[in-house]
Design a protein around this motif. Structure first.
Motif, PDB file in Angstrom:
ATOM      1  N   GLN A   4       0.840  -1.192   0.000  1.00  0.00           N
ATOM      2  CA  GLN A   4       0.000   0.000   0.000  1.00  0.00           C
ATOM      3  C   GLN A   4       0.874   1.241   0.000  1.00  0.00           C
ATOM      4  OE1 GLN A   4      -2.727   0.219   3.260  1.00  0.00           O
ATOM      5  NE2 GLN A   4      -4.467   0.381   1.905  1.00  0.00           N
ATOM      6  N   ILE A   5       0.490   2.255  -0.795  1.00  0.00           N
ATOM      7  CA  ILE A   5       1.220   3.516  -0.852  1.00  0.00           C
ATOM      8  C   ILE A   5       0.222   4.665  -0.817  1.00  0.00           C
ATOM      9  CG2 ILE A   5       3.208   2.622  -2.127  1.00  0.00           C
ATOM     10  CD1 ILE A   5       1.927   3.908  -4.650  1.00  0.00           C
ATOM     11  N   GLY A   6       0.693   5.840  -0.449  1.00  0.00           N
ATOM     12  CA  GLY A   6      -0.118   7.054  -0.494  1.00  0.00           C
ATOM     13  C   GLY A   6       0.405   7.952  -1.602  1.00  0.00           C
ATOM     14  N   LEU A   7      -0.471   8.780  -2.158  1.00  0.00           N
ATOM     15  CA  LEU A   7      -0.072   9.744  -3.183  1.00  0.00           C
ATOM     16  C   LEU A   7      -0.232  11.154  -2.626  1.00  0.00           C
ATOM     17  CD1 LEU A   7      -1.751   8.137  -6.307  1.00  0.00           C
ATOM     18  CD2 LEU A   7       0.652   8.073  -5.674  1.00  0.00           C
ATOM     19  N   LYS A  28       9.682   5.237  -8.027  1.00  0.00           N
ATOM     20  CA  LYS A  28       8.560   5.914  -7.367  1.00  0.00           C
ATOM     21  C   LYS A  28       7.450   6.179  -8.372  1.00  0.00           C
ATOM     22  CE  LYS A  28      10.366   6.901  -3.236  1.00  0.00           C
ATOM     23  NZ  LYS A  28       9.750   6.826  -1.959  1.00  0.00           N
ATOM     24  N   LEU A  29       6.219   6.028  -7.922  1.00  0.00           N
ATOM     25  CA  LEU A  29       5.053   6.274  -8.748  1.00  0.00           C
ATOM     26  C   LEU A  29       4.761   7.774  -8.784  1.00  0.00           C
ATOM     27  CD1 LEU A  29       2.848   4.718 -10.295  1.00  0.00           C
ATOM     28  CD2 LEU A  29       1.520   4.713  -8.210  1.00  0.00           C
ATOM     29  N   ARG A  30       4.439   8.303  -9.969  1.00  0.00           N
ATOM     30  CA  ARG A  30       4.113   9.732 -10.125  1.00  0.00           C
ATOM     31  C   ARG A  30       2.941   9.827 -11.099  1.00  0.00           C
ATOM     32  NH1 ARG A  30       6.651  14.487 -13.240  1.00  0.00           N
ATOM     33  NH2 ARG A  30       6.198  16.241 -11.872  1.00  0.00           N
ATOM     34  N   LEU A  31       1.787  10.278 -10.596  1.00  0.00           N
ATOM     35  CA  LEU A  31       0.581  10.354 -11.402  1.00  0.00           C
ATOM     36  C   LEU A  31       0.000  11.758 -11.361  1.00  0.00           C
ATOM     37  CD1 LEU A  31      -1.219   7.119 -10.162  1.00  0.00           C
ATOM     38  CD2 LEU A  31      -0.001   7.409 -12.307  1.00  0.00           C
ATOM     39  N   LYS A  32      -0.687  12.147 -12.429  1.00  0.00           N
ATOM     40  CA  LYS A  32      -1.387  13.425 -12.444  1.00  0.00           C
ATOM     41  C   LYS A  32      -2.815  13.160 -12.012  1.00  0.00           C
ATOM     42  CE  LYS A  32      -1.581  17.668 -14.977  1.00  0.00           C
ATOM     43  NZ  LYS A  32      -1.138  18.386 -16.158  1.00  0.00           N
ATOM     44  N   LYS A  33      -3.188  13.680 -10.831  1.00  0.00           N
ATOM     45  CA  LYS A  33      -4.503  13.451 -10.239  1.00  0.00           C
ATOM     46  C   LYS A  33      -5.097  14.794  -9.814  1.00  0.00           C
ATOM     47  CE  LYS A  33      -5.461   9.569  -8.838  1.00  0.00           C
ATOM     48  NZ  LYS A  33      -6.336   8.571  -9.385  1.00  0.00           N
ATOM     49  N   TYR A  34      -6.399  14.781  -9.521  1.00  0.00           N
ATOM     50  CA  TYR A  34      -7.084  15.984  -9.056  1.00  0.00           C
ATOM     51  C   TYR A  34      -6.824  16.201  -7.571  1.00  0.00           C
ATOM     52  CZ  TYR A  34     -10.757  19.269  -7.901  1.00  0.00           C
ATOM     53  OH  TYR A  34     -11.442  20.349  -7.444  1.00  0.00           O
ATOM     54  N   CYS A  35      -6.447  17.409  -7.202  1.00  0.00           N
ATOM     55  CA  CYS A  35      -6.243  17.779  -5.804  1.00  0.00           C
ATOM     56  C   CYS A  35      -7.388  18.685  -5.369  1.00  0.00           C
ATOM     57  CB  CYS A  35      -4.909  18.490  -5.619  1.00  0.00           C
ATOM     58  SG  CYS A  35      -4.628  19.008  -3.915  1.00  0.00           S
ATOM     59  N   THR A  42      -2.867  18.147 -10.442  1.00  0.00           N
ATOM     60  CA  THR A  42      -1.448  18.321 -10.158  1.00  0.00           C
ATOM     61  C   THR A  42      -0.784  16.949 -10.123  1.00  0.00           C
ATOM     62  OG1 THR A  42      -1.816  18.206  -7.777  1.00  0.00           O
ATOM     63  CG2 THR A  42      -1.802  20.400  -8.766  1.00  0.00           C
ATOM     64  N   PHE A  43       0.547  16.939 -10.124  1.00  0.00           N
ATOM     65  CA  PHE A  43       1.262  15.680 -10.013  1.00  0.00           C
ATOM     66  C   PHE A  43       1.279  15.230  -8.553  1.00  0.00           C
ATOM     67  CE2 PHE A  43       3.018  16.855 -14.142  1.00  0.00           C
ATOM     68  CZ  PHE A  43       2.867  15.631 -14.801  1.00  0.00           C
ATOM     69  N   HIS A  44       1.097  13.938  -8.341  1.00  0.00           N
ATOM     70  CA  HIS A  44       1.120  13.326  -7.016  1.00  0.00           C
ATOM     71  C   HIS A  44       2.246  12.295  -6.993  1.00  0.00           C
ATOM     72  CE1 HIS A  44      -2.754  15.232  -6.730  1.00  0.00           C
ATOM     73  NE2 HIS A  44      -2.859  14.866  -5.457  1.00  0.00           N
ATOM     74  N   ASN A  45       3.071  12.329  -5.947  1.00  0.00           N
ATOM     75  CA  ASN A  45       4.204  11.418  -5.792  1.00  0.00           C
ATOM     76  C   ASN A  45       3.891  10.359  -4.739  1.00  0.00           C
ATOM     77  OD1 ASN A  45       5.869  12.730  -7.650  1.00  0.00           O
ATOM     78  ND2 ASN A  45       6.457  14.239  -6.114  1.00  0.00           N
ATOM     79  N   GLU A  46       4.556   9.242  -4.869  1.00  0.00           N
ATOM     80  CA  GLU A  46       4.397   8.123  -3.931  1.00  0.00           C
ATOM     81  C   GLU A  46       5.016   8.453  -2.571  1.00  0.00           C
ATOM     82  OE1 GLU A  46       6.378   3.762  -3.366  1.00  0.00           O
ATOM     83  OE2 GLU A  46       6.095   4.499  -5.395  1.00  0.00           O
ATOM     84  N   THR A  47       4.295   8.107  -1.506  1.00  0.00           N
ATOM     85  CA  THR A  47       4.802   8.225  -0.142  1.00  0.00           C
ATOM     86  C   THR A  47       4.461   6.953   0.613  1.00  0.00           C
ATOM     87  OG1 THR A  47       2.785   9.253   0.666  1.00  0.00           O
ATOM     88  CG2 THR A  47       4.535  10.731  -0.063  1.00  0.00           C
TER      89      THR A  47
END
Length: 49
Positions: A4-7, A28-35, A42-47
């Motif tokens: 499991q990861i957070g964005l 690392k996963l990097r996706l463009k999602k709605y904030c 915006t771009f969201h990075n894996e945490t």
């Protein structure tokens, strides 16, 4: 096995989404999602969760 990861939003830093990814993937996963806080896409990075 999947982990499991957070964005987290790059601009405001809020963690908006949670998903899973293969454990064997090292990059690392990097996706463009709605904030909702920034009110735009915006771009969201894996945490870590």
């Amino acid at each position: 096995m999947r982990v499991q990861i957070g964005l987290k939003c790059e601009e405001c830093g809020t963690r908006n989404y949670y998903t899973t990814k293969e454990k064997s993937k090292k990059d690392k996963l990097r996706l463009k999602k709605y904030c909702p806080k920034c009110n735009k896409h915006t771009f969201h990075n894996e945490t870590k969760v």
